[in-house]
Design a protein around this motif. Sequence first.
Motif, mmCIF file in Angstrom:
data_model
loop_
_atom_site.group_PDB
_atom_site.id
_atom_site.type_symbol
_atom_site.label_atom_id
_atom_site.label_comp_id
_atom_site.label_asym_id
_atom_site.label_seq_id
_atom_site.Cartn_x
_atom_site.Cartn_y
_atom_site.Cartn_z
ATOM 1 N N ARG A 66 -18.466 -20.843 55.259
ATOM 2 C CA ARG A 66 -18.133 -19.465 55.655
ATOM 3 C C ARG A 66 -19.048 -18.987 56.776
ATOM 4 N N ALA A 100 -15.394 -29.657 54.352
ATOM 5 C CA ALA A 100 -15.433 -31.064 54.764
ATOM 6 C C ALA A 100 -16.253 -31.228 56.040
ATOM 7 N N THR A 101 -16.076 -30.296 56.950
ATOM 8 C CA THR A 101 -16.850 -30.368 58.193
ATOM 9 C C THR A 101 -18.332 -30.167 57.920
ATOM 10 N N CYS A 144 -13.723 -36.665 55.645
ATOM 11 C CA CYS A 144 -13.566 -35.453 56.430
ATOM 12 C C CYS A 144 -12.156 -35.291 56.914
ATOM 13 N N GLY A 161 -18.094 -20.898 59.905
ATOM 14 C CA GLY A 161 -16.714 -20.745 60.328
ATOM 15 C C GLY A 161 -15.976 -22.060 60.404
ATOM 16 N N CYS A 162 -16.269 -22.966 59.481
ATOM 17 C CA CYS A 162 -15.569 -24.244 59.459
ATOM 18 C C CYS A 162 -15.219 -24.594 58.019
ATOM 19 N N THR A 163 -14.714 -25.772 57.808
ATOM 20 C CA THR A 163 -14.317 -26.165 56.457
ATOM 21 C C THR A 163 -15.496 -26.825 55.736
ATOM 22 N N ARG A 176 -19.877 -31.070 55.289
ATOM 23 C CA ARG A 176 -20.394 -32.327 54.742
ATOM 24 C C ARG A 176 -20.644 -33.351 55.854
ATOM 25 N N VAL A 177 -19.775 -33.349 56.849
ATOM 26 C CA VAL A 177 -19.995 -34.260 57.985
ATOM 27 C C VAL A 177 -21.254 -33.863 58.748
ATOM 28 N N HIS A 178 -21.386 -32.563 58.984
ATOM 29 C CA HIS A 178 -22.605 -32.091 59.676
ATOM 30 C C HIS A 178 -23.857 -32.524 58.909
ATOM 31 N N LYS A 231 -10.080 -17.102 65.524
ATOM 32 C CA LYS A 231 -10.321 -17.653 64.189
ATOM 33 C C LYS A 231 -10.366 -16.540 63.155
ATOM 34 N N GLU A 278 -18.675 -25.534 69.024
ATOM 35 C CA GLU A 278 -19.817 -24.958 68.348
ATOM 36 C C GLU A 278 -20.193 -23.571 68.830
ATOM 37 N N ASN A 331 -24.717 -26.878 65.063
ATOM 38 C CA ASN A 331 -24.054 -26.792 63.767
ATOM 39 C C ASN A 331 -24.702 -27.706 62.733
#
Lengths: 160, 403
Positions: free
Chosen positions: A131, A138-139, B170, A134-136, A141-143, B112, B144, A111
């Motif tokens: 999109r 915010a996630t 986050c 499949g995450c937000t 940005r962490v990645h 999801k 993941e 990811n």
Amino acid sequence: VVQDAAVTTEPRDAVERVWREQGPRLWRSLVGFTGEPDVATDAMAEAFAQALGRGDEVHDHAAWIWRASFRIAAGELERRRQALGPIEHAAYEMPETVADLVRSLAVLSPNQRAAVLLHEYADLPTREVARVLGCTQATVRVHLSQAHRRLRPLLEDHDD
Amino acid sequence: MTDLRDRLRVLDGLDVPDVHEAARAIGPKPPDRSGTASHARRFGTIVVALAVGLAALSFLFIRFQGGRSTPAVSPEPTPTQVSAAITQTIDTGQRFPEGVAVGEGGVWVVTKKADVNGGDLLRLDPVSGEIVSRIPMPSIPGWEFGGGGIATGLGGVWVVGEAHEGNDGCCDIVVRRVDPTTNTIAETIHVGPGYDSDVWVDASGIWVLGNAQDGSQHMWLYRLDGATHEVVTKIQIPAFWSQTVFGAGGWIWVFGSARGDAPAETLYRIDPSTNEIVDTFSPSGAYSFPVAPSGDVIWFAHDGLRALDAFSGEQIVGPIQLPVPYLAGLVPDGSGGVWVIGEPDVVGTGIWHLRADGRVDASAEHGPDKQAKGIAAAFDPSTNSVWIVHSEDTVSRLQITPT
């Protein structure tokens, strides 16, 4: 050509437009993600074929194809992870600079790697990256933050 | 320092093949699919290679039953012939099924939504396969490649996820407890900052694995009290990435990547009586292999199939050479054994059940069809079914029946 034109539908036009406008960028992103041009080609071909088959069911063809391509490529990486024997690699020679980059990106989790390629190479905004993955946001940005941190020594090495 | 964007521009030098033509050659595909890439070309090559090697398969199969490092046991079982067929494929109604767990009276599938955070937890009737409840979840596991972040036990179904409180950082790792008697979320527990990875539940408590939020190269393992559900401690795991926490042999185990070569390579053994890492194992020396904990045995596949004794960490089975190039699934039976599902659509594939000592005690002559390949699977001993989650849309039942 005339016969093709006669049966062309709007979804098919949309898929072809995605290919014309974004195909090369998508394929190269997938190469960076997988490190395997043949996996990138298979995943992308599969995603386009599915998009054609789904027709009107897909509303945003570009977003759908990007997401499906990365999802399928991730699945293939997982499949290769479970390989019990030698894996057949297609004979595609990458330039050494690209091979070097792929080796650098391999230190990232999937990811993190996908986020970097989608945002920093393909120029997708974090909302679109979210999109695809499949995450937000915010996630994402962490990645990206973790990927930058992890790649920093490698980028410094590259300066030498 | 070189800018990352500049560095990535070397990809522009790659010549792009005519993928669109390749897609046309594949042809439009209907939506219903097992969620994996079309590998017809590669399969063709594999089929040819396997055809050449067919004569060797019987030899390999004999080795498969024996395993050169497997300690001798007696009596030697005669493998039961079984059939393994996909008898049901269920549309989840959501775009991306992510994980599956069996227990607390149901088969639980976390799914999801296509474009937003969150999804549904589905409860399937283990016998009929019908969706008997659909529980909306504000967030679902961020695993993941799918497959984790859900566990059953202590009277609940536990699902990890993220929570956002409108801050510009986050997120919090949360674990939600679904009450199987009401099919509702009974509790949302904020575990700590970061993003979620996996959860394990047993008599020692609830164990939640998550990534640190600060970009540091480690994971946190949170332990929640089994009765109060409060966080009692957190343990730093020196893995920069991990998807898996489980209990076996009286220990808690985290399977993670220590050196960054995703996906994983090292097993960290944690003593639940001291909450400390007491040992690490890199059983294959490789960095890329699946693990399947079953009872007090930890199965993994690398250069054949192997198993560790979860009490001692010593290898007790294998390497067992398998007559298949790829695994579609390595599914623990929960009692020390494992179901090995070969890659569908490949000559020589099949399905085998191995006991904890490595002996084959059941096998299917014919391999399962392509729906047997998914991103996650769980075995339900009450119906002798393997539930297989596909990467898109559906979940299937692989029914195993003595013939």
